[in-house]
Design an enzyme around this catalytic site. Structure first.
Site, mmCIF file in Angstrom:
data_model
loop_
_atom_site.group_PDB
_atom_site.id
_atom_site.type_symbol
_atom_site.label_atom_id
_atom_site.label_comp_id
_atom_site.label_asym_id
_atom_site.label_seq_id
_atom_site.Cartn_x
_atom_site.Cartn_y
_atom_site.Cartn_z
ATOM 1 C CG HIS A 158 15.982 -30.962 91.966
ATOM 2 N ND1 HIS A 158 16.589 -29.999 92.897
ATOM 3 C CD2 HIS A 158 16.424 -31.958 92.438
ATOM 4 C CE1 HIS A 158 17.287 -30.547 93.548
ATOM 5 N NE2 HIS A 158 17.291 -31.839 93.715
ATOM 6 C CG ASP A 173 15.174 -27.048 91.674
ATOM 7 O OD1 ASP A 173 14.291 -27.923 92.263
ATOM 8 O OD2 ASP A 173 16.505 -27.180 91.971
ATOM 9 C CB SER A 186 20.129 -32.678 94.989
ATOM 10 O OG SER A 186 18.777 -32.889 95.795
#
Length: 414
Positions: free
Chosen positions: A169, A137, A50
């Site tokens: 995610h 995600d 991320s």
């Protein structure tokens, strides 16, 4: 171009994902306060999730002469955010706003390389790059990840892109505490019998030995202030403590270095050692002679989630070699490789006073004047700052804007 054996890497990655049915579980050792030591580092790689994935890409691109490959869970192409929070949230995570195309970001990279702000992108040709995005995600959307794959492929990197998993995610590990489709703290998931970490390392290194069942190394807890420009980690939204897992073999034998960057809400001050304990990197580090560096971001007023800076909350130089967080991580890498931190002197010293570049002055002019002076360029009737490509408004003699030059031919809004 760097020479790599892509076929062997692909076979190794597939074999690890399909063939391993049971997993070693070795708790990360308790941290030992200390300093980053010097090791015989034979290759440096970067990985992240991320915001840490965006930062991993920034490091790989800006320092492509240093980093030899990247493994990225759920992130977009280099400087997608364009120093703008709304763009970051709505174009580079969600996709409700338009974003720069991979081709536009590739040209931006070339422009910055020509100015010396990042390393030449030709270095990326032949580099192994491993990408992951799960179908569950919804935090960083699939098209954004697709752009990252295109960006790397266009520069000639050897890309493996795993987008078939049902993961949420998260960093995905065979010993992750969360279910596969979860998107929740500590953002380390387990997806059945798959081993994305082994697949990633197999692609990056060409092959990997099976993970260790018990760890022999040590977890060093070091002071990140020693590696941050100015000596104040909190001032650049980094935590005081960083960590490095060092296998016993690396004390005397050559080793690779993996820099691993956590995601938002995943920093040490919030989730403790969850990523270090369940990310499954240390188990491979022990059997593959690999030091793992775990730098730590933290929260500030402009960064309440403890993210790495990939949209400019801390500095408009965030994706450049001079970006404060980028410089800090590279200083850690150089300390592990050469034994000395590369931190600039603090602002109270004479040396800093004589070498620090003054803050650039803002230039206010019509957008037409900016373009004729070479500070900006026009596209389809709109004006964009050179280097940053920030939108300045209509291209005419009536619309004015204020911009400043932060590096050679790199202009940003004041």
């Amino acid at each position: 171009m760097r020479s790599r054996n892509g076929f062997l890497a692909f076979v190794a990655a597939i074999g690890l994902a399909a063939g391993s049915l049971s997993w070693s579980m070795a708790a990360v050792p308790a941290p030992q306060p200390g300093a980053l030591g010097k090791y015989d580092i034979t290759g440096t790689y970067v990985s992240g999730l991320s915001s840490g994935g965006f930062m991993a890409n920034q490091l790989h691109v800006a320092h492509s002469g240093l980093f030899q490959g990247a493994g990225i869970f759920s992130a977009g192409a280099y400087d997608c955010a364009q120093n703008n929070l709304s763009t970051a949230l709505s174009a580079c995570m969600d996709t409700v706003l338009p974003r720069k195309t991979p081709a536009e970001l590739e040209q931006l990279t070339r422009t910055r390389a020509a100015a010396g702000s990042v390393d030449p992108p030709q270095n990326l040709s032949g580099d192994p790059v491993w990408l992951f995005h799960g179908s569950a995600d919804q935090t960083v959307r699939r098209p954004v990840n697709d752009d990252l794959a295109t960006y790397y492929r266009d520069f000639g990197a050897r890309v493996v892109y795993d987008n078939t998993s049902a993961a949420g995610h998260a960093w995905v590990s065979p010993i992750g505490p969360n279910s596969c489709g979860a998107t929740s703290s500590p953002y380390v998931n387990r997806c059945g019998t798959t081993d994305p970490v082994g697949a990633m390392l197999g692609h990056l290194f060409g092959r990997v030995n099976p993970a260790a069942s018990a760890l022999s190394g040590k977890l060093v807890q070091f002071d990140q202030n020693s590696y941050v420009p100015g000596g104040n980690a909190a001032a650049v939204s980094m935590g005081r403590e960083g960590f490095a897992y060092v296998p016993r073999a690396c004390e005397t034998a050559p080793c690779k270095l993996m820099v691993t960057l956590h995601g938002c809400y995943q920093y040490y001050g919030l989730v403790g050692n969850a990523l270090m304990d369940k990310g499954y990197l240390n188990e491979y580090a022990d059997t593959n002679n690999m030091v793992v560096l775990y730098p730590q971001a933290t929260t500030t007023t402009g960064n309440p989630r403890g993210c790495w800076d990939w949209w400019g909350y801390q500095s408009d130089r965030y994706p450049l070699k001079t970006g404060p967080q980028m410089a800090a991580v590279v200083a850690m890498v150089k300390a592990l490789s050469g034994g000395q931190p590369t931190t600039p002197p603090t602002s109270t010293t004479t040396t800093t006073t004589t070498t620090t570049t003054p803050v650039p002055q803002c230039v206010t002019a019509s957008n037409y004047a900016h373009t004729t002076a070479g500070r900006a360029h026009a596209e389809l009737g709109q004006t964009y700052a050179n280097g940053s490509n920030q939108a300045l408004g209509l291209w005419n003699t009536f619309t004015t804007s204020s911009i400043r030059e932060t590096s050679a031919n790199y202009w940003v809004k004041c």
